[in-house]
Write a protein that holds these residues in place. Structure first.
Motif, mmCIF file in Angstrom:
data_model
loop_
_atom_site.group_PDB
_atom_site.id
_atom_site.type_symbol
_atom_site.label_atom_id
_atom_site.label_comp_id
_atom_site.label_asym_id
_atom_site.label_seq_id
_atom_site.Cartn_x
_atom_site.Cartn_y
_atom_site.Cartn_z
ATOM 1 N N THR A 14 0.848 -1.199 0.000
ATOM 2 C CA THR A 14 0.000 0.000 0.000
ATOM 3 C C THR A 14 0.886 1.253 0.000
ATOM 4 N N GLY A 15 0.431 2.281 -0.718
ATOM 5 C CA GLY A 15 1.162 3.555 -0.733
ATOM 6 C C GLY A 15 2.538 3.450 -1.357
ATOM 7 N N GLY A 16 2.597 2.915 -2.597
ATOM 8 C CA GLY A 16 3.894 2.662 -3.240
ATOM 9 C C GLY A 16 4.422 3.800 -4.104
ATOM 10 N N THR A 17 3.726 4.928 -4.151
ATOM 11 C CA THR A 17 4.145 5.966 -5.108
ATOM 12 C C THR A 17 5.269 6.849 -4.588
ATOM 13 N N ARG A 18 5.467 6.860 -3.284
ATOM 14 C CA ARG A 18 6.494 7.756 -2.719
ATOM 15 C C ARG A 18 7.189 7.071 -1.542
ATOM 16 N N GLY A 19 8.313 7.670 -1.139
ATOM 17 C CA GLY A 19 8.950 7.341 0.130
ATOM 18 C C GLY A 19 9.285 5.867 0.319
ATOM 19 N N CYS A 38 -1.003 0.831 -4.650
ATOM 20 C CA CYS A 38 -2.106 1.791 -4.716
ATOM 21 C C CYS A 38 -1.708 3.102 -4.058
ATOM 22 N N SER A 39 -2.406 4.161 -4.457
ATOM 23 C CA SER A 39 -2.315 5.447 -3.753
ATOM 24 C C SER A 39 -3.555 6.246 -4.145
ATOM 25 N N ARG A 40 -3.705 7.450 -3.582
ATOM 26 C CA ARG A 40 -4.896 8.246 -3.905
ATOM 27 C C ARG A 40 -4.721 9.093 -5.152
ATOM 28 N N ASN A 41 -3.484 9.314 -5.582
ATOM 29 C CA ASN A 41 -3.208 10.234 -6.692
ATOM 30 C C ASN A 41 -2.975 9.447 -7.990
ATOM 31 N N VAL A 63 -6.042 3.209 -8.108
ATOM 32 C CA VAL A 63 -6.282 4.260 -7.127
ATOM 33 C C VAL A 63 -7.145 3.711 -5.998
ATOM 34 N N CYS A 64 -6.805 4.078 -4.769
ATOM 35 C CA CYS A 64 -7.561 3.599 -3.609
ATOM 36 C C CYS A 64 -7.323 4.562 -2.459
ATOM 37 N N ASP A 65 -8.396 5.008 -1.830
ATOM 38 C CA ASP A 65 -8.238 5.729 -0.562
ATOM 39 C C ASP A 65 -8.436 4.717 0.549
ATOM 40 N N ASN A 93 1.910 -0.407 4.314
ATOM 41 C CA ASN A 93 2.866 0.697 4.424
ATOM 42 C C ASN A 93 2.211 2.060 4.600
ATOM 43 N N ALA A 94 1.144 2.344 3.848
ATOM 44 C CA ALA A 94 0.578 3.706 3.833
ATOM 45 C C ALA A 94 0.102 4.116 5.225
ATOM 46 N N ALA A 95 0.325 5.360 5.562
ATOM 47 C CA ALA A 95 -0.155 5.897 6.844
ATOM 48 C C ALA A 95 -0.198 7.411 6.753
ATOM 49 N N PHE A 142 3.985 -5.180 8.446
ATOM 50 C CA PHE A 142 3.462 -3.850 8.760
ATOM 51 C C PHE A 142 4.640 -2.885 8.835
ATOM 52 N N ILE A 143 4.394 -1.630 8.431
ATOM 53 C CA ILE A 143 5.366 -0.582 8.713
ATOM 54 C C ILE A 143 4.800 0.225 9.872
ATOM 55 N N SER A 144 5.409 0.108 11.036
ATOM 56 C CA SER A 144 4.944 0.938 12.158
ATOM 57 C C SER A 144 5.919 2.095 12.313
ATOM 58 N N GLY A 190 13.736 8.097 11.846
ATOM 59 C CA GLY A 190 13.593 9.201 10.884
ATOM 60 C C GLY A 190 14.123 8.821 9.516
ATOM 61 N N ILE A 191 13.247 8.857 8.513
ATOM 62 C CA ILE A 191 13.615 8.470 7.142
ATOM 63 C C ILE A 191 13.286 9.629 6.207
ATOM 64 N N ARG A 192 14.164 9.878 5.233
ATOM 65 C CA ARG A 192 13.968 10.990 4.299
ATOM 66 C C ARG A 192 12.852 10.655 3.291
HETATM 67 P P1 NDP Z 1 5.008 9.276 2.358
HETATM 68 O O1 NDP Z 1 4.039 10.318 2.803
HETATM 69 O O2 NDP Z 1 6.297 9.700 1.735
HETATM 70 O O3 NDP Z 1 4.275 8.236 1.396
HETATM 71 C C1 NDP Z 1 3.043 7.714 1.770
HETATM 72 C C2 NDP Z 1 2.487 6.860 0.658
HETATM 73 O O4 NDP Z 1 1.209 6.342 1.076
HETATM 74 C C3 NDP Z 1 2.218 7.650 -0.613
HETATM 75 O O5 NDP Z 1 2.349 6.783 -1.716
HETATM 76 C C4 NDP Z 1 0.764 8.083 -0.423
HETATM 77 O O6 NDP Z 1 0.149 8.394 -1.669
HETATM 78 C C5 NDP Z 1 0.178 6.819 0.216
HETATM 79 N N1 NDP Z 1 -1.022 7.081 1.023
HETATM 80 C C6 NDP Z 1 -1.128 7.887 2.109
HETATM 81 N N2 NDP Z 1 -2.386 7.877 2.574
HETATM 82 C C7 NDP Z 1 -3.104 7.048 1.766
HETATM 83 C C8 NDP Z 1 -4.469 6.637 1.722
HETATM 84 N N3 NDP Z 1 -5.374 7.086 2.602
HETATM 85 N N4 NDP Z 1 -4.848 5.783 0.751
HETATM 86 C C9 NDP Z 1 -3.964 5.327 -0.155
HETATM 87 N N5 NDP Z 1 -2.664 5.673 -0.170
HETATM 88 C C10 NDP Z 1 -2.230 6.533 0.785
HETATM 89 O O7 NDP Z 1 5.268 8.410 3.696
HETATM 90 P P2 NDP Z 1 6.531 7.557 4.181
HETATM 91 O O8 NDP Z 1 7.145 6.815 3.073
HETATM 92 O O9 NDP Z 1 7.371 8.424 5.040
HETATM 93 O O10 NDP Z 1 5.792 6.555 5.186
HETATM 94 C C11 NDP Z 1 5.544 5.193 4.887
HETATM 95 C C12 NDP Z 1 5.322 4.449 6.197
HETATM 96 O O11 NDP Z 1 6.458 4.579 7.024
HETATM 97 C C13 NDP Z 1 4.137 4.964 7.025
HETATM 98 O O12 NDP Z 1 3.494 3.892 7.643
HETATM 99 C C14 NDP Z 1 4.816 5.844 8.075
HETATM 100 O O13 NDP Z 1 4.025 5.958 9.237
HETATM 101 C C15 NDP Z 1 6.078 5.033 8.309
HETATM 102 N N6 NDP Z 1 7.167 5.781 8.928
HETATM 103 C C16 NDP Z 1 7.792 6.807 8.288
HETATM 104 C C17 NDP Z 1 8.833 7.481 8.905
HETATM 105 C C18 NDP Z 1 9.567 8.602 8.245
HETATM 106 O O14 NDP Z 1 10.420 9.216 8.911
HETATM 107 N N7 NDP Z 1 9.336 8.915 6.995
HETATM 108 C C19 NDP Z 1 9.281 7.117 10.250
HETATM 109 C C20 NDP Z 1 8.556 6.014 10.827
HETATM 110 C C21 NDP Z 1 7.542 5.385 10.180
HETATM 111 P P3 NDP Z 1 -1.079 9.475 -1.766
HETATM 112 O O15 NDP Z 1 -0.801 10.553 -0.757
HETATM 113 O O16 NDP Z 1 -1.059 9.948 -3.185
HETATM 114 O O17 NDP Z 1 -2.321 8.691 -1.450
#
Ligand code: NDP
Length: 257
Positions: A14-19, A38-41, A63-65, A93-95, A142-144, A190-192
């Motif tokens: 889940t949430g594979g488009t970024r980070g 999936c992601s919302r965008n 696409v999925c919210d 992953n998404a959060a 899970f990614i916590s 903390g992750i970039r």
């Molecule tokens: P980003 O905000 O960089 O990426 C989040 C991804 O999830 C995007 O692809 C986003 O796409 C998608 N997403 C968010 N909300 C939704 C939704 N409601 N439905 C579908 N897709 C969704 O986050 P990170 O990569 O930083 O975080 C990933 C995980 O790592 C999370 O669980 C976060 O809590 C955890 N984490 C991150 C840390 C950090 O320092 N970065 C530290 C500790 C944990 P879109 O917005 O387009 O939907």
């Protein structure tokens, strides 16, 4: 079966488009898995899928919210058709993050955070259970967050959602081992990434975090690929006896008193 390969396996991230999610998609695909994300965008999702195609990775998505129950059900429906009813790997992953002092959280903040970070992964596990079981070799990751283990500034509700994920890990690991499904959690420090970039800048908070990062034994921020490598490892056949663990990728942050 090859111990260090995911060839022939299928994954939903889940949430594979970024980070971190983006890095996980690439890492699993690099080990040979077919990946669904999936992601919302929609625009960003389609761009990423093209980019992965160019790199020779097998990635599809929709696409999925994830905060919507209907969307979650549709997502698992699409994954069922894409992978013929079998799923080896589910990465939750998404959060979402909202930074607030404890007294300032609104009921709406609370619902959005709990819905996205806890209820959604919980429900996706329920929906994916038959697919994971049918694969004969299932894995949930899970990614916590380290915020689910120690108190970080102005993150109380987010931290509660992540702490709950850490415990779900242990319960699922025990309930579903009989179905050949392993469950583990990766807790990053903390992750970039792009997370929290839409949050208003607050000098006090910035200072609190600067102070925290300066105390991390490996004194730098982490990179997404430093998290995705552990996620992939946990899913490999070579990790077949690792179950119910919460493992930090935090440069030693939680090891320090
Ligand atoms: P980003 O905000 O960089 O990426 C989040 C991804 O999830 C995007 O692809 C986003 O796409 C998608 N997403 C968010 N909300 C939704 C939704 N409601 N439905 C579908 N897709 C969704 O986050 P990170 O990569 O930083 O975080 C990933 C995980 O790592 C999370 O669980 C976060 O809590 C955890 N984490 C991150 C840390 C950090 O320092 N970065 C530290 C500790 C944990 P879109 O917005 O387009 O939907």
């Amino acid at each position: 079966e090859q111990r260090w390969s995911l060839k022939g396996m299928t994954a939903l991230v889940t949430g594979g488009t970024r980070g971190i999610g983006f890095a996980i998609v690439e890492e699993l695909a690099g080990f040979g898995a077919r990946v669904y994300t999936c992601s919302r965008n929609e625009k960003e999702l389609n761009e990423r899928i093209k980019e992965w195609e160019g790199k020779g990775f097998s990635v599809s998505g929709s696409v999925c919210d994830l905060s919507s129950q209907d969307d979650r059900e549709k997502l698992i429906g699409s994954v069922t058709s894409a992978f013929d009813g079998k799923l080896n790997i589910l990465v939750n992953n998404a959060a979402t993050v909202t930074l607030r002092k404890f007294v300032d959280y609104t009921p709406e903040d609370y619902s959005l955070i709990m819905n996205t970070n806890l209820h959604s992964p919980f429900h996706l596990c329920q929906l994916a259970h038959p697919l994971l079981k049918a694969s004969g070799n299932g894995n949930i990751v899970f990614i916590s967050s380290v915020a689910g283990l120690v108190a970080l500034p102005i993150l109380s509700v987010y931290s509660a959602s992540k702490g709950a994920i850490n415990q779900l890990t242990r319960n699922l690991a025990c309930e579903w081992a009989k179905d050949n499904i392993r469950t583990n959690t990766v807790a990053p420090g903390g992750i970039r990434t792009s997370v929290g970039q839409n949050q208003p800048a607050d000098p006090d908070v910035e200072e609190a975090y600067r102070d925290m990062f300066s105390r991390v034994p490996i004194s730098r921020i982490g990179e997404p690929h430093e998290v995705s490598s552990l996620v992939a490892f946990l899913c490999l056949p070579t990790a077949s006896y690792i179950n119910g663990q919460v493992i930090c990728v935090d440069g030693g942050l939680t090891a320090k008193g």
